[in-house]
Write a protein that holds these residues in place. Structure first.
Motif, PDB file in Angstrom:
ATOM      1  N   GLU A 276       0.848  -1.190   0.000  1.00  0.00           N
ATOM      2  CA  GLU A 276       0.000   0.000   0.000  1.00  0.00           C
ATOM      3  C   GLU A 276       0.884   1.240   0.000  1.00  0.00           C
ATOM      4  N   VAL A 277       0.289   2.375  -0.394  1.00  0.00           N
ATOM      5  CA  VAL A 277       0.980   3.654  -0.384  1.00  0.00           C
ATOM      6  C   VAL A 277       0.055   4.658   0.292  1.00  0.00           C
ATOM      7  N   ASN A 278       0.548   5.316   1.327  1.00  0.00           N
ATOM      8  CA  ASN A 278      -0.265   6.236   2.119  1.00  0.00           C
ATOM      9  C   ASN A 278       0.146   7.673   1.826  1.00  0.00           C
ATOM     10  N   GLY A 279      -0.799   8.451   1.301  1.00  0.00           N
ATOM     11  CA  GLY A 279      -0.516   9.839   0.957  1.00  0.00           C
ATOM     12  C   GLY A 279      -0.725  10.827   2.088  1.00  0.00           C
ATOM     13  N   VAL A 280      -1.240  10.378   3.211  1.00  0.00           N
ATOM     14  CA  VAL A 280      -1.342  11.212   4.416  1.00  0.00           C
ATOM     15  C   VAL A 280      -0.746  10.391   5.572  1.00  0.00           C
ATOM     16  N   ALA A 281       0.490   9.996   5.385  1.00  0.00           N
ATOM     17  CA  ALA A 281       1.136   9.038   6.274  1.00  0.00           C
ATOM     18  C   ALA A 281       1.436   9.624   7.651  1.00  0.00           C
ATOM     19  N   ALA A 282       1.192   8.818   8.678  1.00  0.00           N
ATOM     20  CA  ALA A 282       1.656   9.142  10.033  1.00  0.00           C
ATOM     21  C   ALA A 282       3.107   8.663  10.165  1.00  0.00           C
ATOM     22  N   TRP A 283       3.864   9.273  11.062  1.00  0.00           N
ATOM     23  CA  TRP A 283       5.268   8.885  11.212  1.00  0.00           C
ATOM     24  C   TRP A 283       5.713   8.827  12.675  1.00  0.00           C
ATOM     25  N   ARG A 284       4.762   8.796  13.599  1.00  0.00           N
ATOM     26  CA  ARG A 284       5.157   8.801  15.012  1.00  0.00           C
ATOM     27  C   ARG A 284       5.936   7.540  15.373  1.00  0.00           C
ATOM     28  N   GLY A 285       5.454   6.365  14.923  1.00  0.00           N
ATOM     29  CA  GLY A 285       6.180   5.132  15.205  1.00  0.00           C
ATOM     30  C   GLY A 285       7.559   5.126  14.577  1.00  0.00           C
ATOM     31  N   LEU A 286       7.648   5.601  13.337  1.00  0.00           N
ATOM     32  CA  LEU A 286       8.937   5.651  12.651  1.00  0.00           C
ATOM     33  C   LEU A 286       9.893   6.621  13.329  1.00  0.00           C
ATOM     34  N   GLN A 287       9.360   7.739  13.844  1.00  0.00           N
ATOM     35  CA  GLN A 287      10.222   8.710  14.517  1.00  0.00           C
ATOM     36  C   GLN A 287      10.884   8.117  15.757  1.00  0.00           C
ATOM     37  N   LYS A 288      10.201   7.176  16.419  1.00  0.00           N
ATOM     38  CA  LYS A 288      10.756   6.562  17.624  1.00  0.00           C
ATOM     39  C   LYS A 288      12.021   5.758  17.336  1.00  0.00           C
ATOM     40  N   VAL A 289      12.173   5.296  16.104  1.00  0.00           N
ATOM     41  CA  VAL A 289      13.338   4.457  15.776  1.00  0.00           C
ATOM     42  C   VAL A 289      14.236   5.135  14.739  1.00  0.00           C
ATOM     43  N   THR A 290      14.035   6.443  14.535  1.00  0.00           N
ATOM     44  CA  THR A 290      14.807   7.199  13.556  1.00  0.00           C
ATOM     45  C   THR A 290      15.503   8.361  14.254  1.00  0.00           C
ATOM     46  N   SER A 291      16.747   8.629  13.895  1.00  0.00           N
ATOM     47  CA  SER A 291      17.550   9.602  14.629  1.00  0.00           C
ATOM     48  C   SER A 291      17.278  11.048  14.220  1.00  0.00           C
ATOM     49  N   PHE A 292      16.845  11.307  12.967  1.00  0.00           N
ATOM     50  CA  PHE A 292      16.650  12.695  12.560  1.00  0.00           C
ATOM     51  C   PHE A 292      15.171  13.064  12.563  1.00  0.00           C
ATOM     52  N   ASN A 293      14.899  14.357  12.509  1.00  0.00           N
ATOM     53  CA  ASN A 293      13.555  14.890  12.664  1.00  0.00           C
ATOM     54  C   ASN A 293      12.777  14.748  11.349  1.00  0.00           C
ATOM     55  N   LEU A 294      11.789  13.871  11.332  1.00  0.00           N
ATOM     56  CA  LEU A 294      11.043  13.603  10.105  1.00  0.00           C
ATOM     57  C   LEU A 294      10.120  14.764   9.737  1.00  0.00           C
ATOM     58  N   ALA A 295       9.504  15.394  10.729  1.00  0.00           N
ATOM     59  CA  ALA A 295       8.652  16.554  10.436  1.00  0.00           C
ATOM     60  C   ALA A 295       9.473  17.667   9.799  1.00  0.00           C
ATOM     61  N   GLN A 296      10.703  17.845  10.265  1.00  0.00           N
ATOM     62  CA  GLN A 296      11.564  18.875   9.674  1.00  0.00           C
ATOM     63  C   GLN A 296      11.901  18.532   8.230  1.00  0.00           C
ATOM     64  N   ALA A 297      12.078  17.238   7.954  1.00  0.00           N
ATOM     65  CA  ALA A 297      12.353  16.817   6.573  1.00  0.00           C
ATOM     66  C   ALA A 297      11.180  17.168   5.661  1.00  0.00           C
ATOM     67  N   LEU A 298       9.939  16.965   6.140  1.00  0.00           N
ATOM     68  CA  LEU A 298       8.767  17.308   5.349  1.00  0.00           C
ATOM     69  C   LEU A 298       8.684  18.817   5.105  1.00  0.00           C
ATOM     70  N   VAL A 299       8.854  19.582   6.165  1.00  0.00           N
ATOM     71  CA  VAL A 299       8.763  21.036   6.049  1.00  0.00           C
ATOM     72  C   VAL A 299       9.872  21.576   5.144  1.00  0.00           C
ATOM     73  N   ASP A 300      11.091  21.078   5.298  1.00  0.00           N
ATOM     74  CA  ASP A 300      12.195  21.537   4.460  1.00  0.00           C
ATOM     75  C   ASP A 300      11.911  21.240   2.990  1.00  0.00           C
ATOM     76  N   ASP A 301      11.340  20.069   2.706  1.00  0.00           N
ATOM     77  CA  ASP A 301      11.037  19.724   1.322  1.00  0.00           C
ATOM     78  C   ASP A 301       9.966  20.651   0.753  1.00  0.00           C
ATOM     79  N   LEU A 302       8.944  20.961   1.561  1.00  0.00           N
ATOM     80  CA  LEU A 302       7.902  21.892   1.119  1.00  0.00           C
ATOM     81  C   LEU A 302       8.490  23.261   0.811  1.00  0.00           C
ATOM     82  N   LEU A 303       9.296  23.799   1.729  1.00  0.00           N
ATOM     83  CA  LEU A 303       9.796  25.160   1.584  1.00  0.00           C
ATOM     84  C   LEU A 303      10.922  25.276   0.563  1.00  0.00           C
ATOM     85  N   ASP A 304      11.783  24.259   0.470  1.00  0.00           N
ATOM     86  CA  ASP A 304      12.981  24.359  -0.370  1.00  0.00           C
ATOM     87  C   ASP A 304      12.790  23.810  -1.781  1.00  0.00           C
ATOM     88  N   ARG A 305      11.870  22.876  -1.963  1.00  0.00           N
ATOM     89  CA  ARG A 305      11.697  22.267  -3.286  1.00  0.00           C
ATOM     90  C   ARG A 305      10.359  22.635  -3.915  1.00  0.00           C
TER      91      ARG A 305
END
Length: 318
Positions: A276-305
Protein backbone atom coordinates in the motif's frame (compact mmCIF):
# COMPACT_ATOMS: atom_id res chain seq x y z
CA UNK A 1 7.07 38.67 5.73
CA UNK A 2 6.34 35.47 7.67
CA UNK A 3 5.13 32.57 5.55
CA UNK A 4 1.81 31.24 6.79
CA UNK A 5 1.14 27.57 6.08
CA UNK A 6 -2.22 25.83 6.53
CA UNK A 7 -1.80 22.40 8.13
CA UNK A 8 -4.90 20.51 7.06
CA UNK A 9 -5.69 17.94 9.75
CA UNK A 10 -8.86 16.36 11.07
CA UNK A 11 -7.35 16.25 14.57
CA UNK A 12 -4.56 18.09 16.36
CA UNK A 13 -1.92 16.38 18.45
CA UNK A 14 1.64 15.09 18.21
CA UNK A 15 1.94 15.28 14.42
CA UNK A 16 0.58 18.82 14.11
CA UNK A 17 2.80 20.00 16.99
CA UNK A 18 5.82 18.52 15.24
CA UNK A 19 4.94 20.27 11.98
CA UNK A 20 4.31 23.63 13.66
CA UNK A 21 7.65 23.40 15.48
CA UNK A 22 9.43 22.50 12.24
CA UNK A 23 7.82 25.47 10.46
CA UNK A 24 8.73 27.75 13.35
CA UNK A 25 12.35 26.59 13.06
CA UNK A 26 12.29 27.88 9.47
CA UNK A 27 10.72 31.20 10.41
CA UNK A 28 7.27 30.22 9.16
CA UNK A 29 3.93 29.89 10.93
CA UNK A 30 1.69 26.83 10.81
CA UNK A 31 -2.04 27.09 11.45
CA UNK A 32 -4.13 23.94 11.88
CA UNK A 33 -7.32 23.82 9.83
CA UNK A 34 -9.87 21.04 9.36
CA UNK A 35 -10.97 20.68 5.74
CA UNK A 36 -14.46 20.02 7.09
CA UNK A 37 -14.58 23.65 8.23
CA UNK A 38 -13.44 25.06 4.88
CA UNK A 39 -16.16 26.40 2.59
CA UNK A 40 -16.75 27.20 -1.03
CA UNK A 41 -18.46 30.61 -0.98
CA UNK A 42 -18.50 32.56 -4.22
CA UNK A 43 -19.99 35.64 -2.55
CA UNK A 44 -17.51 35.91 0.29
CA UNK A 45 -14.26 36.14 -1.66
CA UNK A 46 -12.96 36.80 -5.16
CA UNK A 47 -11.58 33.26 -5.38
CA UNK A 48 -14.62 31.50 -3.90
CA UNK A 49 -12.93 29.88 -0.90
CA UNK A 50 -13.20 30.48 2.83
CA UNK A 51 -10.32 29.00 4.83
CA UNK A 52 -10.82 29.54 8.60
CA UNK A 53 -8.18 31.94 9.91
CA UNK A 54 -7.48 33.57 6.54
CA UNK A 55 -10.56 35.77 6.06
CA UNK A 56 -10.88 36.43 2.34
CA UNK A 57 -7.20 35.65 1.80
CA UNK A 58 -5.30 32.41 1.21
CA UNK A 59 -2.39 30.63 2.92
CA UNK A 60 1.05 30.78 1.35
CA UNK A 61 1.11 26.98 1.23
CA UNK A 62 -0.85 24.00 2.53
CA UNK A 63 0.44 20.79 4.08
CA UNK A 64 -2.08 17.95 4.18
CA UNK A 65 -1.76 15.88 7.34
CA UNK A 66 -5.22 14.30 7.46
CA UNK A 67 -8.61 14.26 5.78
CA UNK A 68 -11.57 13.08 7.83
CA UNK A 69 -13.81 10.38 6.45
CA UNK A 70 -17.37 11.18 5.51
CA UNK A 71 -19.97 10.76 2.82
CA UNK A 72 -18.91 10.70 -0.82
CA UNK A 73 -20.19 14.26 -1.14
CA UNK A 74 -18.31 15.50 1.94
CA UNK A 75 -14.99 13.97 0.90
CA UNK A 76 -15.46 15.32 -2.63
CA UNK A 77 -15.86 18.85 -1.25
CA UNK A 78 -12.77 18.51 0.95
CA UNK A 79 -10.68 17.36 -1.99
CA UNK A 80 -12.20 20.14 -4.11
CA UNK A 81 -10.76 22.66 -1.65
CA UNK A 82 -7.28 21.21 -2.28
CA UNK A 83 -7.81 21.27 -6.05
CA UNK A 84 -9.01 24.88 -5.96
CA UNK A 85 -6.08 26.01 -3.81
CA UNK A 86 -3.66 24.50 -6.28
CA UNK A 87 -5.42 26.17 -9.22
CA UNK A 88 -5.16 29.46 -7.32
CA UNK A 89 -1.39 29.05 -7.11
CA UNK A 90 -1.13 27.80 -3.51
CA UNK A 91 1.40 24.95 -3.21
CA UNK A 92 -0.42 21.92 -1.73
CA UNK A 93 1.67 19.15 -0.15
CA UNK A 94 0.43 16.45 -1.05
CA UNK A 95 -1.74 17.55 -3.95
CA UNK A 96 -5.38 16.51 -4.05
CA UNK A 97 -5.00 14.38 -7.19
CA UNK A 98 -2.11 12.44 -5.68
CA UNK A 99 -4.08 11.83 -2.48
CA UNK A 100 -7.03 10.59 -4.55
CA UNK A 101 -4.78 8.04 -6.25
CA UNK A 102 -3.31 6.78 -2.98
CA UNK A 103 -6.51 6.68 -0.91
CA UNK A 104 -8.15 4.42 -3.51
CA UNK A 105 -6.39 1.08 -3.00
CA UNK A 106 -7.71 -0.39 -6.24
CA UNK A 107 -6.39 2.55 -8.24
CA UNK A 108 -3.08 2.29 -6.41
CA UNK A 109 -2.75 -1.41 -7.30
CA UNK A 110 -3.49 -0.76 -10.98
CA UNK A 111 -1.10 2.19 -11.24
CA UNK A 112 1.73 0.35 -9.50
CA UNK A 113 1.25 -2.70 -11.71
CA UNK A 114 1.23 -0.59 -14.89
CA UNK A 115 4.44 1.15 -13.78
CA UNK A 116 6.21 -2.17 -13.18
CA UNK A 117 6.39 -1.80 -9.40
CA UNK A 118 6.49 -5.17 -7.62
CA UNK A 119 3.10 -5.51 -5.93
CA UNK A 120 0.81 -8.50 -5.17
CA UNK A 121 -1.88 -9.29 -7.75
CA UNK A 122 -5.10 -7.42 -6.97
CA UNK A 123 -8.68 -7.31 -8.20
CA UNK A 124 -11.60 -4.90 -7.80
CA UNK A 125 -15.04 -5.94 -9.01
CA UNK A 126 -18.68 -5.23 -8.31
CA UNK A 127 -19.95 -8.62 -9.52
CA UNK A 128 -20.35 -11.10 -6.68
CA UNK A 129 -20.34 -13.95 -9.23
CA UNK A 130 -17.01 -12.78 -10.68
CA UNK A 131 -15.55 -12.48 -7.18
CA UNK A 132 -16.74 -15.99 -6.35
CA UNK A 133 -15.11 -17.39 -9.51
CA UNK A 134 -11.85 -15.68 -8.60
CA UNK A 135 -12.04 -17.03 -5.06
CA UNK A 136 -12.67 -20.59 -6.31
CA UNK A 137 -9.67 -20.37 -8.63
CA UNK A 138 -7.36 -19.03 -5.93
CA UNK A 139 -8.64 -21.51 -3.32
CA UNK A 140 -8.09 -24.41 -5.72
CA UNK A 141 -4.48 -23.27 -6.04
CA UNK A 142 -4.14 -23.22 -2.22
CA UNK A 143 -3.84 -19.44 -2.10
CA UNK A 144 -5.28 -16.89 0.30
CA UNK A 145 -6.76 -13.53 -0.62
CA UNK A 146 -7.05 -10.44 1.56
CA UNK A 147 -10.36 -8.61 1.32
CA UNK A 148 -9.82 -4.90 2.04
CA UNK A 149 -12.01 -1.82 2.23
CA UNK A 150 -10.98 0.16 -0.83
CA UNK A 151 -10.86 3.37 1.27
CA UNK A 152 -9.69 1.79 4.54
CA UNK A 153 -6.74 2.71 6.75
CA UNK A 154 -4.79 1.55 9.84
CA UNK A 155 -5.42 -2.13 9.09
CA UNK A 156 -9.15 -1.87 9.88
CA UNK A 157 -11.61 -4.19 8.17
CA UNK A 158 -9.05 -6.55 6.63
CA UNK A 159 -10.19 -10.16 6.23
CA UNK A 160 -8.57 -13.29 4.82
CA UNK A 161 -10.69 -15.35 2.41
CA UNK A 162 -9.98 -18.39 0.26
CA UNK A 163 -7.63 -21.06 1.63
CA UNK A 164 -6.80 -19.65 5.05
CA UNK A 165 -4.28 -21.09 7.50
CA UNK A 166 -4.57 -20.01 11.11
CA UNK A 167 -3.96 -21.29 14.65
CA UNK A 168 -7.17 -23.32 14.62
CA UNK A 169 -6.61 -24.66 11.10
CA UNK A 170 -2.84 -25.04 10.51
CA UNK A 171 -3.46 -27.10 7.36
CA UNK A 172 -5.91 -24.53 6.05
CA UNK A 173 -9.65 -24.25 5.55
CA UNK A 174 -11.92 -22.51 3.05
CA UNK A 175 -13.28 -19.10 4.10
CA UNK A 176 -16.07 -17.70 1.87
CA UNK A 177 -16.65 -14.15 0.68
CA UNK A 178 -19.08 -11.99 2.64
CA UNK A 179 -22.23 -10.78 0.85
CA UNK A 180 -22.04 -7.62 -1.31
CA UNK A 181 -23.77 -5.48 1.34
CA UNK A 182 -20.89 -6.14 3.74
CA UNK A 183 -18.39 -4.61 1.29
CA UNK A 184 -20.53 -1.69 0.01
CA UNK A 185 -20.95 -3.55 -3.26
CA UNK A 186 -17.25 -3.61 -4.19
CA UNK A 187 -14.84 -6.50 -3.71
CA UNK A 188 -11.23 -5.33 -3.54
CA UNK A 189 -8.98 -8.35 -3.13
CA UNK A 190 -5.21 -8.67 -2.92
CA UNK A 191 -3.28 -11.93 -2.99
CA UNK A 192 -1.88 -12.72 0.45
CA UNK A 193 1.91 -12.94 0.69
CA UNK A 194 2.69 -15.59 3.35
CA UNK A 195 5.30 -14.82 6.04
CA UNK A 196 8.80 -15.94 5.13
CA UNK A 197 9.80 -17.22 8.58
CA UNK A 198 8.62 -20.09 10.75
CA UNK A 199 4.89 -20.26 11.42
CA UNK A 200 5.32 -19.81 15.19
CA UNK A 201 7.54 -16.73 14.89
CA UNK A 202 6.44 -13.09 14.61
CA UNK A 203 6.32 -11.75 11.06
CA UNK A 204 6.87 -8.24 9.76
CA UNK A 205 6.51 -5.79 6.93
CA UNK A 206 8.37 -2.53 6.28
CA UNK A 207 7.25 1.07 6.34
CA UNK A 208 9.43 3.41 4.29
CA UNK A 209 8.97 7.18 4.38
CA UNK A 210 9.64 8.88 1.04
CA UNK A 211 10.11 12.67 1.08
CA UNK A 212 10.68 14.67 -2.07
CA UNK A 213 11.18 11.55 -4.16
CA UNK A 214 13.84 10.09 -1.87
CA UNK A 215 13.45 7.34 0.72
CA UNK A 216 14.52 8.83 4.03
CA UNK A 217 13.84 6.24 6.77
CA UNK A 218 12.60 2.68 7.23
CA UNK A 219 11.35 0.43 9.99
CA UNK A 220 10.00 -3.05 10.44
CA UNK A 221 6.49 -3.43 11.87
CA UNK A 222 6.62 -6.69 13.80
CA UNK A 223 3.57 -8.65 14.93
CA UNK A 224 2.37 -12.19 15.67
CA UNK A 225 -0.72 -11.31 13.64
CA UNK A 226 -0.68 -11.21 9.84
CA UNK A 227 -1.79 -7.54 9.99
CA UNK A 228 1.26 -5.39 10.74
CA UNK A 229 -0.19 -1.93 11.27
CA UNK A 230 1.03 -0.10 14.36
CA UNK A 231 -2.60 0.82 15.09
CA UNK A 232 -3.31 -2.92 15.35
CA UNK A 233 -0.56 -3.54 17.90
CA UNK A 234 2.58 -4.08 15.83
CA UNK A 235 5.83 -2.87 17.35
CA UNK A 236 8.32 -0.66 15.54
CA UNK A 237 11.89 -1.85 14.99
CA UNK A 238 14.61 0.18 13.26
CA UNK A 239 15.55 -1.20 9.84
CA UNK A 240 18.40 -0.32 7.48
CA UNK A 241 17.25 1.59 4.42
CA UNK A 242 18.60 -0.74 1.76
CA UNK A 243 18.41 -0.20 -2.00
CA UNK A 244 15.97 -3.14 -2.18
CA UNK A 245 13.55 -1.12 -0.02
CA UNK A 246 14.33 2.39 -1.24
CA UNK A 247 13.98 1.73 -4.96
CA UNK A 248 10.41 0.32 -5.02
CA UNK A 249 9.27 2.82 -2.36
CA UNK A 250 10.57 5.77 -4.38
CA UNK A 251 9.08 4.36 -7.59
CA UNK A 252 5.71 3.90 -5.88
CA UNK A 253 5.63 7.50 -4.59
CA UNK A 254 6.70 8.79 -8.00
CA UNK A 255 4.02 6.73 -9.78
CA UNK A 256 1.27 8.26 -7.65
CA UNK A 257 2.73 11.76 -7.83
CA UNK A 258 3.19 12.10 -4.06
CA UNK A 259 5.49 14.70 -2.48
CA UNK A 260 5.70 12.51 0.62
CA UNK A 261 4.45 8.98 1.20
CA UNK A 262 4.44 6.14 3.68
CA UNK A 263 5.07 3.03 1.60
CA UNK A 264 4.32 -0.41 3.06
CA UNK A 265 6.32 -3.33 1.69
CA UNK A 266 6.12 -7.05 2.42
CA UNK A 267 9.03 -9.54 2.15
CA UNK A 268 8.60 -12.17 -0.55
CA UNK A 269 10.86 -14.76 -2.22
CA UNK A 270 11.45 -12.44 -5.19
CA UNK A 271 12.17 -9.37 -3.06
CA UNK A 272 10.02 -6.75 -1.30
CA UNK A 273 6.61 -6.04 -2.79
CA UNK A 274 4.63 -2.82 -2.28
CA UNK A 275 1.39 -3.51 -0.42
CA UNK A 276 0.00 0.00 0.00
CA UNK A 277 0.98 3.65 -0.38
CA UNK A 278 -0.27 6.24 2.12
CA UNK A 279 -0.52 9.84 0.96
CA UNK A 280 -1.34 11.21 4.42
CA UNK A 281 1.14 9.04 6.27
CA UNK A 282 1.66 9.14 10.03
CA UNK A 283 5.27 8.89 11.21
CA UNK A 284 5.16 8.80 15.01
CA UNK A 285 6.18 5.13 15.21
CA UNK A 286 8.94 5.65 12.65
CA UNK A 287 10.22 8.71 14.52
CA UNK A 288 10.76 6.56 17.62
CA UNK A 289 13.34 4.46 15.78
CA UNK A 290 14.81 7.20 13.56
CA UNK A 291 17.55 9.60 14.63
CA UNK A 292 16.65 12.70 12.56
CA UNK A 293 13.56 14.89 12.66
CA UNK A 294 11.04 13.60 10.10
CA UNK A 295 8.65 16.55 10.44
CA UNK A 296 11.56 18.88 9.67
CA UNK A 297 12.35 16.82 6.57
CA UNK A 298 8.77 17.31 5.35
CA UNK A 299 8.76 21.04 6.05
CA UNK A 300 12.19 21.54 4.46
CA UNK A 301 11.04 19.72 1.32
CA UNK A 302 7.90 21.89 1.12
CA UNK A 303 9.80 25.16 1.58
CA UNK A 304 12.98 24.36 -0.37
CA UNK A 305 11.70 22.27 -3.29
CA UNK A 306 7.94 22.58 -3.75
CA UNK A 307 7.36 26.29 -3.13
CA UNK A 308 10.20 27.52 -5.40
CA UNK A 309 9.11 25.06 -8.12
CA UNK A 310 5.53 26.34 -8.03
CA UNK A 311 6.76 29.95 -8.04
CA UNK A 312 8.84 29.30 -11.16
CA UNK A 313 5.87 27.61 -12.83
CA UNK A 314 3.59 30.56 -12.01
CA UNK A 315 6.16 33.01 -13.38
CA UNK A 316 6.38 31.11 -16.65
CA UNK A 317 2.57 31.07 -16.99
CA UNK A 318 2.43 34.81 -16.30
Amino acid sequence: MTLKVAIFADETGWHTRQLREALRARGAEGRCVDLEACRIDTEASRHGLLIPGWGDGLPDAALVRGIAGGSFEQVTKRLAVLHLLERLGVPVYNRGRAIERSVDKASTSALLHAAGVATPPAWAMESEAAAQRLLMRETAAGRTLVLKPVFGSQGKGLQQVGWVRDADHPEGHAVPLPPPAAVQGLYYLQRFVPPQGAADEPSFDWRVLVVGGRARAAMQRVSRHWIHNVAQGARCVAAPLTEALAEPAEQAARTLGLDYAGVDLIPSPGGPQVLEVNGVAAWRGLQKVTSFNLAQALVDDLLDRVMPRRARSAARQA
